[in-house]
Design an enzyme around this catalytic site. Structure first.
Site, PDB file in Angstrom:
ATOM      1  N   ASP A 150       4.219  -0.098  -1.788  1.00 16.26           N
ATOM      2  CA  ASP A 150       2.895   0.077  -1.189  1.00 16.26           C
ATOM      3  C   ASP A 150       2.914   0.231   0.331  1.00 16.26           C
ATOM      4  OD1 ASP A 150       1.252   0.305  -3.397  1.00 16.26           O
ATOM      5  OD2 ASP A 150       1.268  -1.851  -3.736  1.00 16.26           O
ATOM      6  N   ASP A 175      -1.147   4.695  -9.024  1.00 16.11           N
ATOM      7  CA  ASP A 175      -1.528   4.301  -7.664  1.00 16.11           C
ATOM      8  C   ASP A 175      -0.524   4.802  -6.616  1.00 16.11           C
ATOM      9  OD1 ASP A 175      -1.921   2.569  -9.841  1.00 16.11           O
ATOM     10  OD2 ASP A 175      -2.605   0.923  -8.597  1.00 16.11           O
TER      11      ASP A 175
HETATM   12  N1  GLY Z   1      -2.964  -0.490  -6.263  1.00 13.02           N
HETATM   13  C1  GLY Z   1      -3.407  -1.618  -6.965  1.00 13.02           C
HETATM   14  C2  GLY Z   1      -4.768  -1.459  -7.525  1.00 13.02           C
HETATM   15  O1  GLY Z   1      -5.392  -0.420  -7.411  1.00 13.02           O
HETATM   16  O2  GLY Z   1      -5.234  -2.426  -8.096  1.00 13.02           O
END
Ligand code: GLY
Length: 401
Positions: A118, A176
């Site tokens: 991330d 994501d």
């Molecule tokens: N990237 C984690 C979420 O969207 O919960």
């Protein structure tokens, strides 16, 4: 006669000018941007007053209804400084610049963190927005180092960046993760080192191969065999079931693929961004206020929570998507506006001094594990502010970025 022809030619020229320049005539009164900005200013000032330590970044609330803040290690830590940068971008008030800088620089240690995929979320929303506005070369170096750290998670046999390290997976890659590619595309553009973009493109192409179902909905988690690169399973973690469509994941797909098109101009990515958007819109049309439930296929709909964060991410992504040639512009633009108009009603937009320090109510973190159900979250607010910026400056493509 001459006058009529003259007016007709003016109208025709204006039509072609507007079509060619991607301009959409806006009614500036439809979205109360100022009201939302005033709310952001008062909520964020109140947060800073009670939490002046800039190592702590506003995130959400916990089960005891206490405000939850996180450090640079959490995937959500970049959104609070990112929201402050948007406040500065809108207002040009130096006070917000100073606060944005403070909450940004405390995230610098993240440039070395190899345990997360991330880094795009953490660094690009904070340092990336900051660099865009204040051109500080230390920000650039931190972003470049973050990109170098992120590509350590790439396995060339799988062709993708690994998402999570834990869990019951072999080599999980989640939808994501498309969002984190912006850091790599930016790094390739800035450093002219194409290894960043080759990795991002490999990751994207793998996503196009396996991520989508025939109807345009997406799988949340793809699990690969790290030795052979074979896809082992298509699953969910935050959605209702493996065969359902987790709403925020679909919003990440719209936004991530549109962003990928911005950097690559590859029509394939635009096509898939439209696929994701068309599915999202087809589902929103079934909901009177166009704000989606947390999973499009939860059988309990309408008696199940909404996920406002998905609405805000999608609105921002749709505004960018509507900007490109060869897309049904008004379909995407009009849906983004409908979403924003509804987000600005009392049902979703907080009153100053309420909703802890957040702007929007009613998001879901993870319904599956009963974590953060019907709560405010900072990423809903960040993409909401970004969408408002994109709306307000719609007729200049460069402000979309
Ligand atoms: N990237 C984690 C979420 O969207 O919960």
């Amino acid at each position: 006669m001459i006058t009529l022809r003259f007016y007709k030619s003016i109208i025709v020229s204006a039509f072609f000018f507007l079509a060619a320049s991607n301009t959409i005539a806006q009614s500036t009164s439809t979205i109360p941007v100022e009201k939302a900005l005033n709310l952001a200013a008062s909520q964020y000032q109140a947060y800073i007053n009670q939490q002046p330590d800039s190592n702590w970044h506003l995130y959400s609330i916990n089960k005891n209804n206490e405000v939850k803040s996180v450090t640079y290690k959490d995937w959500t830590s970049g959104f609070f400084p990112g929201a402050l940068w948007y406040l500065y971008r809108f207002t040009k008030n130096k006070k917000w610049e100073d606060d944005a800088k403070k909450w940004t620089v405390s995230l610098a240690p993240a440039e070395w963190v190899t345990k997360t995929h991330d880094l795009g979320f953490i660094l690009y929303t904070s340092f990336g927005n900051g660099l865009n506005l204040i051109h500080d070369s230390t920000y650039k170096n931190i972003l470049l180092q973050g990109a170098k750290t992120l590509i350590h998670r790439f396995n060339p046999v799988v062709g993708s960046i690994r998402s999570w390290d834990g869990g019951p997976w072999h080599y999980p890659v989640i939808v994501d993760n498309l969002m984190n590619l912006e850091l790599l595309f930016w790094a390739a553009k800035t450093s002219h080192d194409t290894s960043f973009s080759h990795i991002a493109i490999s990751h994207l192409n793998n996503a196009l191969k396996y991520r989508f179902r025939k109807d345009g909905s997406t799988y949340h988690v793809l699990d690969f065999d790290p030795r052979s690169g074979k896809l082992l399973a298509s699953k969910t973690w935050q959605g209702y079931s493996d065969s359902s469509c987790w709403t925020r994941g679909q919003a990440w797909a719209i936004y991530g693929l549109t962003m990928a098109y911005r950097y690559t101009h590859n029509k394939k990515y635009l096509e898939y961004a439209m696929k994701a958007a068309n599915y999202f819109i087809s589902q929103l049309k079934k909901i009177p206020d166009y704000i989606p439930y947390w999973d499009f296929n939860d059988p309990a709909i309408p008696n199940t929570p909404k996920d406002v964060s998905a609405a805000a991410i999608a609105a921002s992504g749709l505004l960018e998507l509507s900007h490109y040639q060869a897309v049904p512009k008004s379909l995407y633009y009009n849906m983004a506006i409908k979403i924003l108009q509804n987000l600005c009603t009392d049902k979703y937009l907080a009153m100053p001094g309420s909703n802890y320090y957040f702007l929007l109510k009613h998001s879901v973190v993870n319904k599956h594990s009963n974590t953060g159900v019907d709560v405010p979250v900072v990423y809903a607010d960040y993409y909401f502010l970004q969408a408002l910026w994109r709306y307000k400056n719609y007729n200049t493509l460069s402000s979309i970025q």
